[in-house]
Design a protein around this motif. Structure first.
Motif, PDB file in Angstrom:
ATOM      1  N   LEU A 154       0.855  -1.194   0.000  1.00 21.91           N
ATOM      2  CA  LEU A 154       0.000   0.000   0.000  1.00 21.91           C
ATOM      3  C   LEU A 154       0.891   1.244   0.000  1.00 21.91           C
ATOM      4  N   SER A 155       0.303   2.392  -0.300  1.00 17.27           N
ATOM      5  CA  SER A 155       1.084   3.635  -0.215  1.00 17.27           C
ATOM      6  C   SER A 155       1.661   3.788   1.192  1.00 17.27           C
ATOM      7  N   LEU A 156       0.848   3.473   2.186  1.00 18.15           N
ATOM      8  CA  LEU A 156       1.319   3.680   3.568  1.00 18.15           C
ATOM      9  C   LEU A 156       2.451   2.727   3.934  1.00 18.15           C
ATOM     10  N   ASP A 157       2.584   1.604   3.223  1.00 13.50           N
ATOM     11  CA  ASP A 157       3.712   0.703   3.484  1.00 13.50           C
ATOM     12  C   ASP A 157       5.013   1.319   2.990  1.00 13.50           C
ATOM     13  N   ASN A 158       4.906   2.307   2.121  1.00  9.01           N
ATOM     14  CA  ASN A 158       6.086   2.964   1.565  1.00  9.01           C
ATOM     15  C   ASN A 158       6.402   4.278   2.264  1.00  9.01           C
ATOM     16  N   LEU A 159       5.626   4.591   3.297  1.00 10.26           N
ATOM     17  CA  LEU A 159       5.866   5.836   4.031  1.00 10.26           C
ATOM     18  C   LEU A 159       7.030   5.632   5.003  1.00 10.26           C
ATOM     19  N   LEU A 160       8.031   6.514   4.915  1.00  8.24           N
ATOM     20  CA  LEU A 160       9.207   6.392   5.785  1.00  8.24           C
ATOM     21  C   LEU A 160       9.114   7.333   6.973  1.00  8.24           C
ATOM     22  N   SER A 161       8.522   8.503   6.741  1.00  7.94           N
ATOM     23  CA  SER A 161       8.337   9.437   7.851  1.00  7.94           C
ATOM     24  C   SER A 161       7.306  10.487   7.443  1.00  7.94           C
ATOM     25  N   ALA A 162       6.789  11.179   8.443  1.00  9.14           N
ATOM     26  CA  ALA A 162       5.815  12.240   8.175  1.00  9.14           C
ATOM     27  C   ALA A 162       6.094  13.410   9.103  1.00  9.14           C
ATOM     28  N   ASP A 163       5.991  14.618   8.555  1.00 12.50           N
ATOM     29  CA  ASP A 163       6.029  15.831   9.379  1.00 12.50           C
ATOM     30  C   ASP A 163       4.595  16.140   9.772  1.00 12.50           C
ATOM     31  N   VAL A 164       4.367  16.359  11.058  1.00 11.91           N
ATOM     32  CA  VAL A 164       2.985  16.480  11.525  1.00 11.91           C
ATOM     33  C   VAL A 164       2.815  17.687  12.447  1.00 11.91           C
ATOM     34  N   VAL A 165       1.714  18.429  12.251  1.00 13.42           N
ATOM     35  CA  VAL A 165       1.307  19.452  13.222  1.00 13.42           C
ATOM     36  C   VAL A 165       0.176  18.834  14.041  1.00 13.42           C
ATOM     37  N   THR A 166       0.404  18.724  15.337  1.00 10.86           N
ATOM     38  CA  THR A 166      -0.568  18.046  16.196  1.00 10.86           C
ATOM     39  C   THR A 166      -1.625  19.036  16.706  1.00 10.86           C
ATOM     40  N   ALA A 167      -2.607  18.508  17.427  1.00  9.66           N
ATOM     41  CA  ALA A 167      -3.760  19.319  17.829  1.00  9.66           C
ATOM     42  C   ALA A 167      -3.370  20.509  18.712  1.00  9.66           C
ATOM     43  N   ASP A 168      -2.248  20.388  19.438  1.00  7.80           N
ATOM     44  CA  ASP A 168      -1.807  21.509  20.286  1.00  7.80           C
ATOM     45  C   ASP A 168      -0.935  22.489  19.496  1.00  7.80           C
ATOM     46  N   GLY A 169      -0.850  22.310  18.180  1.00  9.78           N
ATOM     47  CA  GLY A 169      -0.112  23.260  17.340  1.00  9.78           C
ATOM     48  C   GLY A 169       1.382  23.007  17.284  1.00  9.78           C
ATOM     49  N   LYS A 177      11.582   5.705  14.112  1.00 12.15           N
ATOM     50  CA  LYS A 177      12.540   6.067  15.167  1.00 12.15           C
ATOM     51  C   LYS A 177      12.038   7.138  16.121  1.00 12.15           C
ATOM     52  N   GLU A 178      11.088   7.956  15.664  1.00 15.65           N
ATOM     53  CA  GLU A 178      10.587   9.073  16.482  1.00 15.65           C
ATOM     54  C   GLU A 178       9.069   9.005  16.543  1.00 15.65           C
ATOM     55  N   ASN A 179       8.524   9.192  17.712  1.00 19.63           N
ATOM     56  CA  ASN A 179       7.059   9.179  17.850  1.00 19.63           C
ATOM     57  C   ASN A 179       6.469   7.979  17.101  1.00 19.63           C
ATOM     58  N   GLU A 180       7.003   6.802  17.427  1.00 19.45           N
ATOM     59  CA  GLU A 180       6.636   5.571  16.703  1.00 19.45           C
ATOM     60  C   GLU A 180       5.153   5.275  16.809  1.00 19.45           C
ATOM     61  N   ASP A 181       4.554   5.643  17.971  1.00 15.19           N
ATOM     62  CA  ASP A 181       3.118   5.361  18.131  1.00 15.19           C
ATOM     63  C   ASP A 181       2.294   6.180  17.133  1.00 15.19           C
ATOM     64  N   LEU A 182       2.683   7.443  16.987  1.00 13.29           N
ATOM     65  CA  LEU A 182       1.978   8.311  16.036  1.00 13.29           C
ATOM     66  C   LEU A 182       2.183   7.786  14.609  1.00 13.29           C
ATOM     67  N   PHE A 183       3.397   7.346  14.299  1.00 16.37           N
ATOM     68  CA  PHE A 183       3.701   6.832  12.960  1.00 16.37           C
ATOM     69  C   PHE A 183       2.834   5.599  12.654  1.00 16.37           C
ATOM     70  N   GLY A 188      -2.917   4.418   8.291  1.00 15.82           N
ATOM     71  CA  GLY A 188      -4.222   3.765   8.242  1.00 15.82           C
ATOM     72  C   GLY A 188      -5.297   4.577   8.942  1.00 15.82           C
ATOM     73  N   GLY A 189      -4.870   5.374   9.925  1.00 19.05           N
ATOM     74  CA  GLY A 189      -5.840   6.085  10.766  1.00 19.05           C
ATOM     75  C   GLY A 189      -6.371   7.385  10.171  1.00 19.05           C
TER      76      GLY A 189
END
Ligand SMILES: Cc1cc2nc3c(=O)[nH]c(=O)nc-3n(C[C@H](O)[C@H](O)[C@H](O)COP(=O)(O)OP(=O)(O)OC[C@H]3O[C@@H](n4cnc5c(N)ncnc54)[C@H](O)[C@@H]3O)c2cc1C
Length: 456
Positions: A154-169, A177-183, A188-189
């Motif tokens: 799937l596309s998400l199987d090819n995702l290596l990392s993501a830059d994310v702005v979370t709800a608290d800004g 390697k970083e924020n593995e739970d969020l990754f 899928g979520g």
């Protein structure tokens, strides 16, 4: 300090802040599905990550609904809302390819056409959708099914990392390697966990491919689908293909007298050695003689834009989705009854294979739970005239109902209708409770709720 006011937002943003009184408002509030007609109070066409942070802060501090828009293709219209804030990433569509590492970093507003155009020059690609105008963001965050899924996942199987702005800004990076739970949750979520401002993908050596389109007589549905279910089990993984019900459009390779009639078709993409493509396509002449066929080499980006003219923005959309492990005789009987009734040239039904590389990933390795499903079916109702809404939605609903006894409980979140929010839990099966706990950590107030919502 008080809440961020609209004037402060205008001051802070580098992109466009579009209000209800602005001349561009009516154009800017439109989403791809013309059935959705909502009036947000402000649309922020963000220029960069700082703008995204400002938009998130503004919505949260003022208690407003917040919609995130990538490519705007959400059929339920999650990219807009009434009275709230829209963060529209349309201006953020840069792609940087690293040919040495065979990776690409793409901003959250890219479409697959943007992405494929940028990677083609390097002879590289990754799994994306089959339509060029779909956004990389929504498609990747929900799964990502396309011609390369059997070979590269799937596309998400090819995702290596993501830059994310979370709800608290805040800005965070999510990876193994970083924020593995969020990754894990992001893969899928959907849009539940934050605004992804850029995606880093693994690429693969794919440049030119051989495309094949075969239109078979409508009385050969049983033969074509029976062939498909057997052939897909052991077909080479460089071969992406799916059956479709399709009214023949006026194309040069379709005899004029066949235009306007419904067909059972197979669409295929051979992404292996180019000189083997013709031989691989010969397999699709086995189930029945084709009334019309087209086999041709073309750039990978071209097959991903092949159907775009049939699907301009502004159509009415109503879709339903299901997963299946087997394509049973009962399912084929339902297809034989409803497929030939496809009402208009834009509408279709596709049965995508998600076996191969996608099924070798453990069902708890990412939040996409249906790794045991071999097929993702979509009944995609798409038509131009709102006067036909009842007729077309009825076709989708009746067809879906007939397939239901032959399907698994969940369906692919990205193919779901707006009235499917009751199925969210089923879409994630045993991954759901972990998603809820990660949602509680990153978005306890459910700021990101304009989506297939995972409630904290
Ligand atoms: C014509 C058409 C063809 C399609 N073909 C395929 C296909 O081949 N394969 C496939 O797998 N799917 C396909 N889809 C389904 C597609 O994956 C979903 O509609 C997907 O949600 C579209 O993403 P988007 O960014 O264009 O949509 P949007 O409407 O912009 O967003 C969809 C969802 O993702 C969220 N979102 C968007 N951007 C971000 C972001 N940057 N960060 C966080 N959340 C975000 C939104 O809030 C929303 O909930 C198709 C859809 C259409 C209409």
């Amino acid at each position: 300090m008080g809440n961020l006011t609209i004037d402060m937002l205008r001051e802070r943003a580098h992109g466009q802040v579009i209000m209800t009184t602005d001349a561009e408002y009516d154009e800017a509030r439109k989403v791809y599905n013309a059935m959705i007609d909502k009036r947000p109070s402000v649309i922020i066409r963000t220029a960069d990550v700082t703008d995204v942070m400002a938009g998130v802060d503004y919505a949260r501090e003022n208690g407003l609904d917040l919609s995130i828009r990538g490519g705007s293709h959400s059929v339920p219209g999650f990219g807009t809302c009434d009275g709230g804030v829209v963060i529209d990433l349309v201006r953020m569509n840069g792609v940087r390819v690293d040919p040495k590492r065979q990776t690409a970093r793409a901003e959250g507003g890219c479409t697959w056409a943007d992405f494929n155009h940028a990677t083609y020059a390097f002879g590289l690609a990754t799994t994306g959708g089959i339509i060029g105008s779909t956004g990389i963001a929504g498609l990747t965050l929900g799964g990502g099914i396309g011609y390369l899924t059997r070979g590269f996942g799937l596309s998400l199987d090819n995702l290596l990392s993501a830059d994310v702005v979370t709800a608290d800004g805040r800005f965070v990076v999510a990876s193994e390697k970083e924020n593995e739970d969020l990754f894990w949750a992001l893969r899928g979520g959907g849009g539940n966990f934050g605004v992804v401002t850029s995606f880093e993908y693994q690429l693969h050596p794919v440049k030119d491919i051989v495309a094949g389109i075969f239109f078979y007589p409508i009385d050969k549905v049983r033969e074509v689908l029976s062939f498909y279910r057997e052939f897909v089990k052991n077909a080479p993984e460089q071969l992406g293909f799916f059956p479709a019900f399709q009214i023949a459009p006026p194309l040069p390779f379709i005899p004029e007298k066949e235009v306007g009639k419904p067909f059972i078709a197979i669409v295929a993409c051979w992404a292996g050695a180019l000189d083997k493509g013709e031989k691989e396509m010969a397999s699709f002449r086995k189930p029945a003689p084709a009334v019309a066929e087209m086999v041709a080499p073309m750039p990978y980006y071209a097959i991903n834009g092949l159907f775009d003219p049939l699907l301009p923005p502004g159509l009415q959309h109503y879709w339903k989705a299901s997963f299946a492990t087997e394509l049973t005789d009962g399912a084929i009987a339902a297809h034989m009854e409803f497929g030939p009734k496809v009402p208009v040239v834009n509408s279709t039904m596709h049965i995508y294979p998600i076996n191969g590389a996608a099924s070798r990933v453990a069902s708890d390795a990412t939040s996409f739970a249906y790794r045991d499903a071999n097929f993702a079916t979509v009944i995609a109702g798409m038509w131009p005239d709102p006067a036909d809404n009842e007729k077309n939605t009825k076709w989708v609903k009746d067809y879906y109902k007939a397939l239901e006894p032959h399907s698994l409980a969940g369906g692919y979140v990205n193919f779901m209708a707006g009235d499917d929010d009751g199925r969210v839990k089923e879409n994630y099966k045993e991954n759901y409770s972990r998603l809820v706990s990660i949602k509680r950590k990153y978005d306890p107030g459910n700021l990101f709720h304009m989506n297939q919502n995972i409630q904290p």
